[in-house]
Design a protein around this motif. Sequence first.
Motif, PDB file in Angstrom:
ATOM      1  N   VAL A 141       0.846  -1.194   0.000  1.00 33.71           N
ATOM      2  CA  VAL A 141       0.000   0.000   0.000  1.00 33.71           C
ATOM      3  C   VAL A 141       0.880   1.243   0.000  1.00 33.71           C
ATOM      4  CG1 VAL A 141      -1.925  -1.119   1.197  1.00 33.71           C
ATOM      5  CG2 VAL A 141      -0.150   0.067   2.523  1.00 33.71           C
ATOM      6  N   GLU A 142       0.300   2.341  -0.496  1.00 33.63           N
ATOM      7  CA  GLU A 142       0.903   3.667  -0.383  1.00 33.63           C
ATOM      8  C   GLU A 142      -0.079   4.541   0.381  1.00 33.63           C
ATOM      9  OE1 GLU A 142       3.656   4.395  -4.256  1.00 33.63           O
ATOM     10  OE2 GLU A 142       1.502   4.316  -4.641  1.00 33.63           O
ATOM     11  N   ALA A 143       0.435   5.336   1.301  1.00 36.07           N
ATOM     12  CA  ALA A 143      -0.462   6.102   2.164  1.00 36.07           C
ATOM     13  C   ALA A 143       0.120   7.478   2.472  1.00 36.07           C
ATOM     14  CB  ALA A 143      -0.724   5.349   3.469  1.00 36.07           C
ATOM     15  N   GLN A 144      -0.798   8.400   2.751  1.00 39.11           N
ATOM     16  CA  GLN A 144      -0.438   9.731   3.241  1.00 39.11           C
ATOM     17  C   GLN A 144      -0.944   9.864   4.674  1.00 39.11           C
ATOM     18  OE1 GLN A 144      -2.584  11.387  -0.235  1.00 39.11           O
ATOM     19  NE2 GLN A 144      -1.026  13.002  -0.190  1.00 39.11           N
ATOM     20  N   VAL A 145      -0.255  10.679   5.446  1.00 37.87           N
ATOM     21  CA  VAL A 145      -0.652  10.837   6.836  1.00 37.87           C
ATOM     22  C   VAL A 145      -0.517  12.302   7.256  1.00 37.87           C
ATOM     23  CG1 VAL A 145       1.642  10.407   7.821  1.00 37.87           C
ATOM     24  CG2 VAL A 145      -0.387   9.831   9.150  1.00 37.87           C
ATOM     25  N   ILE A 146      -1.412  12.721   8.122  1.00 38.97           N
ATOM     26  CA  ILE A 146      -1.293  14.016   8.801  1.00 38.97           C
ATOM     27  C   ILE A 146      -1.264  13.715  10.289  1.00 38.97           C
ATOM     28  CG2 ILE A 146      -2.424  16.208   9.333  1.00 38.97           C
ATOM     29  CD1 ILE A 146      -3.669  16.124   6.537  1.00 38.97           C
ATOM     30  N   MET A 147      -0.234  14.209  10.962  1.00 35.28           N
ATOM     31  CA  MET A 147      -0.102  13.995  12.405  1.00 35.28           C
ATOM     32  C   MET A 147      -0.002  15.339  13.113  1.00 35.28           C
ATOM     33  SD  MET A 147       2.646  10.918  12.904  1.00 35.28           S
ATOM     34  CE  MET A 147       2.575   9.413  11.934  1.00 35.28           C
TER      35      MET A 147
ATOM     36  N   ILE B  23     -11.454  18.246   4.178  1.00 37.80           N
ATOM     37  CA  ILE B  23     -10.782  17.568   3.061  1.00 37.80           C
ATOM     38  C   ILE B  23     -11.789  16.742   2.267  1.00 37.80           C
ATOM     39  CG2 ILE B  23      -9.013  15.874   2.440  1.00 37.80           C
ATOM     40  CD1 ILE B  23      -7.506  16.729   5.009  1.00 37.80           C
ATOM     41  N   VAL B  24     -12.614  15.983   2.982  1.00 38.90           N
ATOM     42  CA  VAL B  24     -13.607  15.123   2.319  1.00 38.90           C
ATOM     43  C   VAL B  24     -14.597  15.962   1.518  1.00 38.90           C
ATOM     44  CG1 VAL B  24     -15.526  13.520   2.716  1.00 38.90           C
ATOM     45  CG2 VAL B  24     -13.376  13.233   3.986  1.00 38.90           C
ATOM     46  N   ALA B  25     -14.910  17.158   2.028  1.00 34.15           N
ATOM     47  CA  ALA B  25     -15.859  18.050   1.331  1.00 34.15           C
ATOM     48  C   ALA B  25     -15.219  18.752   0.130  1.00 34.15           C
ATOM     49  CB  ALA B  25     -16.408  19.083   2.298  1.00 34.15           C
ATOM     50  N   GLY B  26     -13.927  18.530  -0.068  1.00 32.20           N
ATOM     51  CA  GLY B  26     -13.240  19.133  -1.207  1.00 32.20           C
ATOM     52  C   GLY B  26     -12.817  20.571  -0.990  1.00 32.20           C
ATOM     53  N   LYS B  27     -12.868  21.055   0.240  1.00 28.79           N
ATOM     54  CA  LYS B  27     -12.520  22.452   0.508  1.00 28.79           C
ATOM     55  C   LYS B  27     -10.993  22.660   0.562  1.00 28.79           C
ATOM     56  CE  LYS B  27     -16.790  23.437   3.025  1.00 28.79           C
ATOM     57  NZ  LYS B  27     -17.388  23.887   4.319  1.00 28.79           N
ATOM     58  N   ILE B  28     -10.245  21.589   0.856  1.00 25.12           N
ATOM     59  CA  ILE B  28      -8.792  21.673   0.895  1.00 25.12           C
ATOM     60  C   ILE B  28      -8.220  20.310   0.514  1.00 25.12           C
ATOM     61  CG2 ILE B  28      -8.790  21.206   3.383  1.00 25.12           C
ATOM     62  CD1 ILE B  28      -6.181  22.790   3.566  1.00 25.12           C
ATOM     63  N   PRO B  29      -7.244  20.261  -0.406  1.00 29.09           N
ATOM     64  CA  PRO B  29      -6.648  18.968  -0.769  1.00 29.09           C
ATOM     65  C   PRO B  29      -5.830  18.402   0.395  1.00 29.09           C
ATOM     66  CG  PRO B  29      -6.181  20.656  -2.431  1.00 29.09           C
ATOM     67  CD  PRO B  29      -6.733  21.361  -1.239  1.00 29.09           C
ATOM     68  N   PHE B  30      -5.781  17.082   0.473  1.00 27.39           N
ATOM     69  CA  PHE B  30      -5.022  16.411   1.533  1.00 27.39           C
ATOM     70  C   PHE B  30      -3.562  16.861   1.491  1.00 27.39           C
ATOM     71  CE2 PHE B  30      -2.909  13.240   4.001  1.00 27.39           C
ATOM     72  CZ  PHE B  30      -3.857  12.697   4.856  1.00 27.39           C
ATOM     73  N   ASN B  31      -3.007  16.997   0.260  1.00 27.92           N
ATOM     74  CA  ASN B  31      -1.599  17.387   0.108  1.00 27.92           C
ATOM     75  C   ASN B  31      -1.320  18.709   0.806  1.00 27.92           C
ATOM     76  OD1 ASN B  31      -1.742  15.218  -1.567  1.00 27.92           O
ATOM     77  ND2 ASN B  31      -0.971  16.244  -3.392  1.00 27.92           N
ATOM     78  N   GLU B  32      -2.179  19.701   0.569  1.00 29.14           N
ATOM     79  CA  GLU B  32      -1.967  21.021   1.154  1.00 29.14           C
ATOM     80  C   GLU B  32      -2.165  20.991   2.663  1.00 29.14           C
ATOM     81  OE1 GLU B  32      -4.160  24.122  -0.702  1.00 29.14           O
ATOM     82  OE2 GLU B  32      -3.559  23.548  -2.740  1.00 29.14           O
ATOM     83  N   ALA B  33      -3.161  20.232   3.099  1.00 30.65           N
ATOM     84  CA  ALA B  33      -3.403  20.131   4.541  1.00 30.65           C
ATOM     85  C   ALA B  33      -2.183  19.531   5.247  1.00 30.65           C
ATOM     86  CB  ALA B  33      -4.637  19.276   4.806  1.00 30.65           C
ATOM     87  N   ALA B  34      -1.566  18.534   4.608  1.00 35.07           N
ATOM     88  CA  ALA B  34      -0.371  17.915   5.198  1.00 35.07           C
ATOM     89  C   ALA B  34       0.751  18.934   5.334  1.00 35.07           C
ATOM     90  CB  ALA B  34       0.076  16.725   4.359  1.00 35.07           C
ATOM     91  N   GLN B  35       0.932  19.758   4.291  1.00 34.80           N
ATOM     92  CA  GLN B  35       2.012  20.745   4.309  1.00 34.80           C
ATOM     93  C   GLN B  35       1.794  21.818   5.374  1.00 34.80           C
ATOM     94  OE1 GLN B  35       2.606  22.331   0.359  1.00 34.80           O
ATOM     95  NE2 GLN B  35       2.530  20.313  -0.570  1.00 34.80           N
ATOM     96  N   TRP B  36       0.541  22.228   5.552  1.00 34.64           N
ATOM     97  CA  TRP B  36       0.266  23.357   6.449  1.00 34.64           C
ATOM     98  C   TRP B  36      -0.049  22.941   7.881  1.00 34.64           C
ATOM     99  CZ3 TRP B  36       1.647  27.990   5.032  1.00 34.64           C
ATOM    100  CH2 TRP B  36       1.715  28.306   3.670  1.00 34.64           C
TER     101      TRP B  36
ATOM    102  N   LYS C 131       5.530  15.881   6.271  1.00 32.43           N
ATOM    103  CA  LYS C 131       4.799  17.114   5.938  1.00 32.43           C
ATOM    104  C   LYS C 131       5.336  17.785   4.673  1.00 32.43           C
ATOM    105  CE  LYS C 131       5.048  20.941   7.981  1.00 32.43           C
ATOM    106  NZ  LYS C 131       4.813  22.006   8.976  1.00 32.43           N
ATOM    107  N   ASN C 132       6.645  17.722   4.435  1.00 38.79           N
ATOM    108  CA  ASN C 132       7.211  18.344   3.241  1.00 38.79           C
ATOM    109  C   ASN C 132       7.197  17.415   2.037  1.00 38.79           C
ATOM    110  OD1 ASN C 132       7.820  20.760   4.611  1.00 38.79           O
ATOM    111  ND2 ASN C 132       9.688  19.864   5.450  1.00 38.79           N
TER     112      ASN C 132
ATOM    113  N   ARG D 272      -4.701   8.665   4.696  1.00 40.16           N
ATOM    114  CA  ARG D 272      -5.388   8.506   3.413  1.00 40.16           C
ATOM    115  C   ARG D 272      -4.701   7.379   2.641  1.00 40.16           C
ATOM    116  NH1 ARG D 272      -4.404  10.374  -1.876  1.00 40.16           N
ATOM    117  NH2 ARG D 272      -6.290  10.484  -3.151  1.00 40.16           N
ATOM    118  N   LEU D 273      -5.486   6.417   2.185  1.00 33.69           N
ATOM    119  CA  LEU D 273      -4.935   5.339   1.360  1.00 33.69           C
ATOM    120  C   LEU D 273      -4.815   5.836  -0.077  1.00 33.69           C
ATOM    121  CD1 LEU D 273      -3.968   2.428   1.038  1.00 33.69           C
ATOM    122  CD2 LEU D 273      -6.345   1.760   0.649  1.00 33.69           C
ATOM    123  N   MET D 274      -3.591   5.919  -0.576  1.00 33.94           N
ATOM    124  CA  MET D 274      -3.358   6.376  -1.946  1.00 33.94           C
ATOM    125  C   MET D 274      -3.573   5.256  -2.959  1.00 33.94           C
ATOM    126  SD  MET D 274       0.182   8.427  -1.153  1.00 33.94           S
ATOM    127  CE  MET D 274       0.545   8.692  -2.899  1.00 33.94           C
TER     128      MET D 274
END
Length: 454
Positions: free
Chosen positions: A176-182, A310-323, A331-332, A388-390
């Motif tokens: 699997v490939e995954a993204q995470v926000i902590m 994120i689910v509502a499409g108001k902010i992409p997961f990628n950007e949320a992870a960075q910020w 995060k980077n 998020r499961l990529m």
Amino acid sequence: MKIRNLILPAAVMAAICAIAAPIKKNVVDEVAWVVGDEPIYRSDIEEQYMQARQEGATIGGDPYCVIPERIAVEKLFLHQAKLDTIVAPEAQVAAGVDKRLNYFIANLGSKEKVEEYFRKPLPALREQLMDMMRNGYVVEQVQSSLTKDVKATPNDVRKYFSALPSDSVPYVPMQVEAQVIMINPRIPEQEIEDVKARLRDYADRVNRGEMPFSTLAIMYSEDGSAMQGGELGFHGRADWVPEFSQVAFNLSDPNRVSRIVETEYGYHIIQLIEKRGEQVNVRHILLTPKVNNKDLADGVVKLDSLRKEIVAGKIPFNEAAQWVSQDKDTKNNNGVMMNQKTGSSRFEMQDLPPEIARRVELMQPGDISEAFIMKDQRKNRDVIAIVRLMDRIPGHKATLSDDYNMIKQMYEQNAKQKIIKEWVEKKIGDTYTRISEGWDACEFEYRGWNSQSH
């Protein structure tokens, strides 16, 4: 809990078998091999054979051929380590031994039960483990020195893969490939002040000569080095996080304690032991402020609110992870998790942190988990995460395009094994060895044993 009824994990059993009580040598023990001026006794071989049987390990041939050859090869590496003046760092070895002993105590229930199980006092058990880990460290260092120049080019990898027989191409399990926000839960200011006050008190007691720093570290430090009195062994500047290194390398008086140092792991005080060129050996005491349940719950609510955005499409997961993410490893990288074992973004399920694996197992690509609490093993503290499961890659036979990093590792491992084998066979030719009658009718892995004595 009775020891005989206790079922231990495989990893614990493997470690236990490796230090099982040795077979007592007969008054006159048979010498099976001699390597240089060191004998290998029949009882040494029998002991390792017994350990392998207890572990259920595959020996890969006649044990009375395979095992003495393994012992002999280790002696060649240990001899080379002496020539190269390779010495195992005692603080690192001691830390590893303490971790192993603590593992035994946790699984068997108490120190007394560990001593009962191994039929020896804890100090004797500790010394046996120390010898094993010292040898393992120096052998690994000799091998690393021999193979340090192995580097794979894309052309090397292609040629290696093209030459693999079809039945040698590995099967790759599902990945699997995954993204995470902590995020780190809020820590109350009063908790931080209490931690700092404790550290100031410890420093004052040392500076006044009331208590040795090492004793306080054993009693109170929350780092794995506590059992060694907080001693870390000799390290260079790059081995520690910058905040810690800056203070450690500026210390000059072994009798004084540093100011309080804040790092991503918590709060430290440091004492100089010795400087040696570009390296320094220090002791430290680490205290980590504790998070209360309310702040953990508040963190979960905060991250669940972000998930809804994120689910509502108001902010992409990628950007949320960075910020938003406070995990510096991801995060980077748009939150993408990287497998430290392979250097790729793909993970087999057992290589993921267990809390993440449990969520990912039930998800489909594109799904985002609800917020959950997990343990950051590096920092030994609770954090809050969403994942998020990529992608989910089905099990398949390895291909160069999809599994390049894995095939590159295979090539490098193969190249290293070839170098080590050539080195061992040359070393055999340069070393006096004698195999006693009855022990020499073998097909050995390495050439040259039977052409002796030198």
